[in-house]
Design an enzyme around this catalytic site. Structure first.
Site, PDB file in Angstrom:
ATOM      1  N   GLU A   1      -2.146   6.877  19.226  1.00  0.00           N
ATOM      2  CA  GLU A   1      -2.916   5.727  18.755  1.00  0.00           C
ATOM      3  C   GLU A   1      -2.239   4.426  19.197  1.00  0.00           C
ATOM      4  OE1 GLU A   1      -4.286   6.724  14.688  1.00  0.00           O
ATOM      5  OE2 GLU A   1      -3.988   4.599  14.314  1.00  0.00           O
TER       6      GLU A   1
ATOM      7  N   ARG B   1       1.348   6.066  16.346  1.00  0.00           N
ATOM      8  CA  ARG B   1       1.494   7.421  15.799  1.00  0.00           C
ATOM      9  C   ARG B   1       0.887   8.469  16.720  1.00  0.00           C
ATOM     10  NH1 ARG B   1      -1.705   5.700  10.298  1.00  0.00           N
ATOM     11  NH2 ARG B   1      -3.460   4.765  11.336  1.00  0.00           N
TER      12      ARG B   1
ATOM     13  N   ASP C   1     -10.408   1.829   2.119  1.00  0.00           N
ATOM     14  CA  ASP C   1     -10.363   3.259   2.388  1.00  0.00           C
ATOM     15  C   ASP C   1     -11.711   3.875   2.027  1.00  0.00           C
ATOM     16  OD1 ASP C   1      -7.870   3.831   3.486  1.00  0.00           O
ATOM     17  OD2 ASP C   1      -6.862   3.754   1.545  1.00  0.00           O
TER      18      ASP C   1
ATOM     19  N   ARG D   1      -8.310  -5.950  14.632  1.00  0.00           N
ATOM     20  CA  ARG D   1      -7.439  -5.151  15.496  1.00  0.00           C
ATOM     21  C   ARG D   1      -8.251  -3.971  15.991  1.00  0.00           C
ATOM     22  NH1 ARG D   1      -3.313  -6.826  17.903  1.00  0.00           N
ATOM     23  NH2 ARG D   1      -1.974  -4.993  17.674  1.00  0.00           N
TER      24      ARG D   1
ATOM     25  N   ARG E   1       0.824  -1.211   0.000  1.00  0.00           N
ATOM     26  CA  ARG E   1       0.000   0.000   0.000  1.00  0.00           C
ATOM     27  C   ARG E   1       0.863   1.267   0.000  1.00  0.00           C
ATOM     28  NH1 ARG E   1      -3.645  -2.440   4.028  1.00  0.00           N
ATOM     29  NH2 ARG E   1      -2.907  -1.181   5.753  1.00  0.00           N
TER      30      ARG E   1
ATOM     31  N   TYR F   1     -10.200  -4.605   4.239  1.00  0.00           N
ATOM     32  CA  TYR F   1      -9.606  -3.296   4.454  1.00  0.00           C
ATOM     33  C   TYR F   1     -10.021  -2.394   3.295  1.00  0.00           C
ATOM     34  CZ  TYR F   1      -6.324   0.439   5.163  1.00  0.00           C
ATOM     35  OH  TYR F   1      -5.781   1.687   5.376  1.00  0.00           O
TER      36      TYR F   1
ATOM     37  N   ARG G   1       9.444   5.541  -3.824  1.00  0.00           N
ATOM     38  CA  ARG G   1       9.730   6.446  -4.943  1.00  0.00           C
ATOM     39  C   ARG G   1      11.187   6.842  -4.986  1.00  0.00           C
ATOM     40  NH1 ARG G   1       5.649  10.059  -2.708  1.00  0.00           N
ATOM     41  NH2 ARG G   1       3.648   9.270  -3.479  1.00  0.00           N
TER      42      ARG G   1
HETATM   43  P1  FAD Z   1     -17.861   2.091   9.879  1.00  0.00           P
HETATM   44  O1  FAD Z   1     -17.391   3.485   9.810  1.00  0.00           O
HETATM   45  O2  FAD Z   1     -17.258   1.190  10.875  1.00  0.00           O
HETATM   46  O3  FAD Z   1     -19.447   2.113  10.087  1.00  0.00           O
HETATM   47  C1  FAD Z   1     -20.181   1.017  10.520  1.00  0.00           C
HETATM   48  C2  FAD Z   1     -21.228   1.519  11.510  1.00  0.00           C
HETATM   49  O4  FAD Z   1     -22.077   0.429  11.860  1.00  0.00           O
HETATM   50  C3  FAD Z   1     -20.612   2.022  12.805  1.00  0.00           C
HETATM   51  O5  FAD Z   1     -21.034   3.347  13.045  1.00  0.00           O
HETATM   52  C4  FAD Z   1     -21.135   1.063  13.852  1.00  0.00           C
HETATM   53  O6  FAD Z   1     -21.413   1.689  15.085  1.00  0.00           O
HETATM   54  C5  FAD Z   1     -22.412   0.558  13.205  1.00  0.00           C
HETATM   55  N1  FAD Z   1     -22.842  -0.748  13.690  1.00  0.00           N
HETATM   56  C6  FAD Z   1     -22.091  -1.880  13.726  1.00  0.00           C
HETATM   57  N2  FAD Z   1     -22.817  -2.884  14.261  1.00  0.00           N
HETATM   58  C7  FAD Z   1     -24.048  -2.381  14.554  1.00  0.00           C
HETATM   59  C8  FAD Z   1     -25.220  -2.912  15.140  1.00  0.00           C
HETATM   60  N3  FAD Z   1     -25.254  -4.174  15.541  1.00  0.00           N
HETATM   61  N4  FAD Z   1     -26.288  -2.121  15.287  1.00  0.00           N
HETATM   62  C9  FAD Z   1     -26.245  -0.819  14.908  1.00  0.00           C
HETATM   63  N5  FAD Z   1     -25.152  -0.257  14.359  1.00  0.00           N
HETATM   64  C10 FAD Z   1     -24.066  -1.019  14.190  1.00  0.00           C
HETATM   65  N6  FAD Z   1      -9.758   5.754   4.934  1.00  0.00           N
HETATM   66  C11 FAD Z   1      -9.266   6.683   4.086  1.00  0.00           C
HETATM   67  O7  FAD Z   1      -9.736   6.793   2.949  1.00  0.00           O
HETATM   68  N7  FAD Z   1      -8.250   7.524   4.480  1.00  0.00           N
HETATM   69  C12 FAD Z   1      -7.692   7.469   5.711  1.00  0.00           C
HETATM   70  O8  FAD Z   1      -6.786   8.252   6.030  1.00  0.00           O
HETATM   71  C13 FAD Z   1      -8.201   6.481   6.620  1.00  0.00           C
HETATM   72  N8  FAD Z   1      -7.675   6.376   7.855  1.00  0.00           N
HETATM   73  C14 FAD Z   1      -8.181   5.448   8.724  1.00  0.00           C
HETATM   74  C15 FAD Z   1      -7.633   5.389   9.987  1.00  0.00           C
HETATM   75  C16 FAD Z   1      -8.142   4.470  10.915  1.00  0.00           C
HETATM   76  C17 FAD Z   1      -7.551   4.420  12.285  1.00  0.00           C
HETATM   77  C18 FAD Z   1      -9.172   3.577  10.516  1.00  0.00           C
HETATM   78  C19 FAD Z   1      -9.697   2.566  11.483  1.00  0.00           C
HETATM   79  C20 FAD Z   1      -9.710   3.635   9.249  1.00  0.00           C
HETATM   80  C21 FAD Z   1      -9.211   4.569   8.332  1.00  0.00           C
HETATM   81  N9  FAD Z   1      -9.763   4.691   7.047  1.00  0.00           N
HETATM   82  C22 FAD Z   1      -9.259   5.633   6.184  1.00  0.00           C
HETATM   83  C23 FAD Z   1     -10.880   3.825   6.597  1.00  0.00           C
HETATM   84  C24 FAD Z   1     -12.269   4.416   6.856  1.00  0.00           C
HETATM   85  O9  FAD Z   1     -12.447   4.611   8.234  1.00  0.00           O
HETATM   86  C25 FAD Z   1     -13.298   3.421   6.303  1.00  0.00           C
HETATM   87  O10 FAD Z   1     -13.128   3.253   4.925  1.00  0.00           O
HETATM   88  C26 FAD Z   1     -14.761   3.799   6.556  1.00  0.00           C
HETATM   89  O11 FAD Z   1     -14.972   4.460   7.766  1.00  0.00           O
HETATM   90  C27 FAD Z   1     -15.595   2.540   6.523  1.00  0.00           C
HETATM   91  O12 FAD Z   1     -16.976   2.854   6.571  1.00  0.00           O
HETATM   92  P2  FAD Z   1     -18.012   1.731   6.968  1.00  0.00           P
HETATM   93  O13 FAD Z   1     -19.354   2.370   6.837  1.00  0.00           O
HETATM   94  O14 FAD Z   1     -17.755   0.499   6.219  1.00  0.00           O
HETATM   95  O15 FAD Z   1     -17.689   1.353   8.489  1.00  0.00           O
HETATM   96  N1  UDP Z   2       4.111   0.731   7.840  1.00  0.00           N
HETATM   97  C1  UDP Z   2       5.317   0.674   8.488  1.00  0.00           C
HETATM   98  N2  UDP Z   2       5.836   1.814   9.004  1.00  0.00           N
HETATM   99  C2  UDP Z   2       5.220   3.006   8.929  1.00  0.00           C
HETATM  100  C3  UDP Z   2       3.971   3.068   8.252  1.00  0.00           C
HETATM  101  C4  UDP Z   2       3.456   1.911   7.733  1.00  0.00           C
HETATM  102  O1  UDP Z   2       5.898  -0.399   8.617  1.00  0.00           O
HETATM  103  O2  UDP Z   2       5.746   4.001   9.432  1.00  0.00           O
HETATM  104  C5  UDP Z   2       3.561  -0.527   7.308  1.00  0.00           C
HETATM  105  C6  UDP Z   2       2.670  -1.237   8.343  1.00  0.00           C
HETATM  106  O3  UDP Z   2       2.791  -2.631   8.173  1.00  0.00           O
HETATM  107  C7  UDP Z   2       1.281  -0.766   7.937  1.00  0.00           C
HETATM  108  C8  UDP Z   2       1.420  -0.735   6.419  1.00  0.00           C
HETATM  109  O4  UDP Z   2       2.754  -0.280   6.184  1.00  0.00           O
HETATM  110  O5  UDP Z   2       0.259  -1.615   8.387  1.00  0.00           O
HETATM  111  C9  UDP Z   2       0.423   0.123   5.695  1.00  0.00           C
HETATM  112  O6  UDP Z   2       0.490   1.426   6.202  1.00  0.00           O
HETATM  113  P1  UDP Z   2      -0.726   2.404   6.094  1.00  0.00           P
HETATM  114  O7  UDP Z   2      -0.296   3.751   6.534  1.00  0.00           O
HETATM  115  O8  UDP Z   2      -1.387   2.246   4.780  1.00  0.00           O
HETATM  116  O9  UDP Z   2      -1.803   1.837   7.070  1.00  0.00           O
HETATM  117  P2  UDP Z   2      -1.951   1.655   8.617  1.00  0.00           P
HETATM  118  O10 UDP Z   2      -2.012   0.173   8.746  1.00  0.00           O
HETATM  119  O11 UDP Z   2      -0.785   2.281   9.288  1.00  0.00           O
HETATM  120  O12 UDP Z   2      -3.248   2.356   8.891  1.00  0.00           O
END
Ligand code: FAD
Ligand code: UDP
Length: 367
Positions: free
Chosen positions: A298, A278, A348, A247, A170, A346, A174
């Site tokens: 985090e 981070r 985004d 996780r 992912r 997984y 570069r």
């Molecule tokens: P969710 O946002 O999990 O929504 C599911 C909802 O269902 C939740 O609100 C939950 O409460 C509800 N639910 C579950 N079970 C029940 C139940 N039984 N009854 C009622 N409600 C329920 N994407 C990016 O593009 N860029 C980023 O930089 C990025 N950073 C991220 C960083 C982190 C730490 C994480 C965890 C994810 C990140 N993502 C990022 C991904 C992004 O969060 C997801 O793509 C997106 O939020 C997924 O949407 P979803 O609707 O599938 O899930």
């Molecule tokens: N990763 C790493 N070091 C870093 C950032 C990322 O080793 O400083 C690795 C790690 O395995 C991570 C993966 O690259 O799960 C993908 O990183 P990304 O930022 O896409 O996602 P994260 O899992 O951190 O949300």
């Protein structure tokens, strides 16, 4: 009677509900949390927009998806440039000429490529079968040891040898001096925050918060003709084949009486001995000038019931188990499974929008 019950007011559920409502269908959206937006929820604290469930940067290469999300907000010019801290050394991510220069003193791409080639030769890997081998093949041992090994072990609770190679792919590698974390054409942070986007999406749709589908399945199963379920697929089937692995993350927020804590929105801590992966300084996503600042550490951890499942662990063992649940899901004519948890994948935000629109399109066609 509703046409659709949407379980989950996250991004997937909200895109689906919006499109269905626009198409004249009656939707009820429920969420067990007390707010909409799922994991992209942002809230204002001290005038700073805080990404409550981890930093979210929108990025995509797909013009249609970019135009779609831009209906709901304007995006600022934020470009994610991550700094990695290993002990007292700082490196630019993703792996690029700035990283190679700092580490080895190399100046030209040719020198960097030769250095990596040398290290790949020493490691003796040709076809990578796990994350460690893939990382060694991409950037060599020095970078693997300082910037990947510890971070990966903390993030996933497993050694890089036990993880699938695709996770590290992912990240761009570069041979230019470009610190942009993503390769995508479009990128930014929505002005007004993600919650405002979801509010607009759900406008005209009935939404009930703090309602858990599992608190009264019978009621919810009979409330609508069809259900879109975006919660955990294994929970939906009462974990009948056992629990999928996830996780979780613990977020620790601190407010500081200073304007600038770390000078960057995202600093990764790559040594294993520091328990967080981070530190996010939220104001930098929007070039904030407030007098105070809010930072979030985090901490990744093993998911247990009652915790939020943030990341599916898409290794072979879990993917096989998911496929068993998928077979059960395919037999459920009136239930659609969507989102990161419903599809155990997984994704985004741009992937989620694409999948939700595809799911809507398929449904409408079948009606
Ligand atoms: P969710 O946002 O999990 O929504 C599911 C909802 O269902 C939740 O609100 C939950 O409460 C509800 N639910 C579950 N079970 C029940 C139940 N039984 N009854 C009622 N409600 C329920 N994407 C990016 O593009 N860029 C980023 O930089 C990025 N950073 C991220 C960083 C982190 C730490 C994480 C965890 C994810 C990140 N993502 C990022 C991904 C992004 O969060 C997801 O793509 C997106 O939020 C997924 O949407 P979803 O609707 O599938 O899930
Ligand atoms: N990763 C790493 N070091 C870093 C950032 C990322 O080793 O400083 C690795 C790690 O395995 C991570 C993966 O690259 O799960 C993908 O990183 P990304 O930022 O896409 O996602 P994260 O899992 O951190 O949300």
């Amino acid at each position: 009677m509703y046409d659709y019950l949407v379980v989950g007011a996250g991004l997937f559920g909200s895109v689906f509900a919006r499109e269905m409502t626009k198409a004249g269908k009656k939707c009820l959206v429920i969420d067990k949390r007390e707010h909409i937006g799922g994991n992209i929820y942002t809230e204002d604290i001290e005038g700073i927009r805080v990404h409550k469930y981890g930093a979210h940067i929108f990025h995509t290469d797909n013009k249609e998806i970019w135009d779609y999300i831009n209906q709901f907000a304007e995006f600022n010019r934020y470009t994610n440039c991550v700094v990695a801290r290993y002990k007292d050394e700082l490196y630019n991510l993703p792996f690029n000429m700035n990283t190679f220069n700092k580490l080895w003193g190399v100046i030209t791409p040719k020198e960097a490529q030769e250095k990596i080639k040398e290290q790949i030769k020493e490691a003796g890997i040709t076809s990578p079968s796990n994350l460690e081998e893939q990382a060694l093949l991409l950037v060599g041992r020095d970078i693997y040891e300082k910037l990947i090994k510890g971070y990966t072990q903390k993030q996933w609770g497993k050694s890089a040898k036990e993880l699938p190679a695709f996770i590290i792919k992912r990240l761009p590698v570069r041979f230019t001096y470009d610190n942009n974390y993503f390769n995508d054409k479009y990128q930014g942070i929505p002005e007004g925050g993600y919650t405002a986007i979801i509010e607009k999406m759900l406008d005209g749709c009935e939404v009930r918060l703090s309602e858990n589908y599992f608190s009264d399945r019978e009621k919810y199963d009979n409330i609508a003709k069809k259900i879109l379920f975006t919660g955990m697929i294994d929970e939906y089937f009462d974990f009948c084949y056992g629990s999928l692995e996830y996780r979780t993350l613990r977020f620790e927020n601190e407010i500081y009486d200073m304007e600038n804590f770390q000078g960057n929105a995202v600093v990764n801590y790559t040594e294993y001995d520091i328990p967080y992966t981070r530190i996010i300084e939220h104001k930098h996503f929007e070039f904030g000038k407030q007098k105070k600042t809010i930072v979030t550490k985090e901490y990744p951890d093993v998911w247990k019931p009652g915790m939020e499942p943030y990341y599916p662990v898409n290794d072979d063992k879990n993917n096989l188990l998911y496929n068993k649940y998928l077979k059960l899901a395919e037999k459920k004519e009136n239930v659609i499974f969507g989102g990161r948890l419903g599809m155990y994948r997984y994704m985004d935000m741009h992937n989620i929008i694409e999948e939700a629109l595809r799911c809507f399109g398929k449904e409408i066609k079948a009606l």
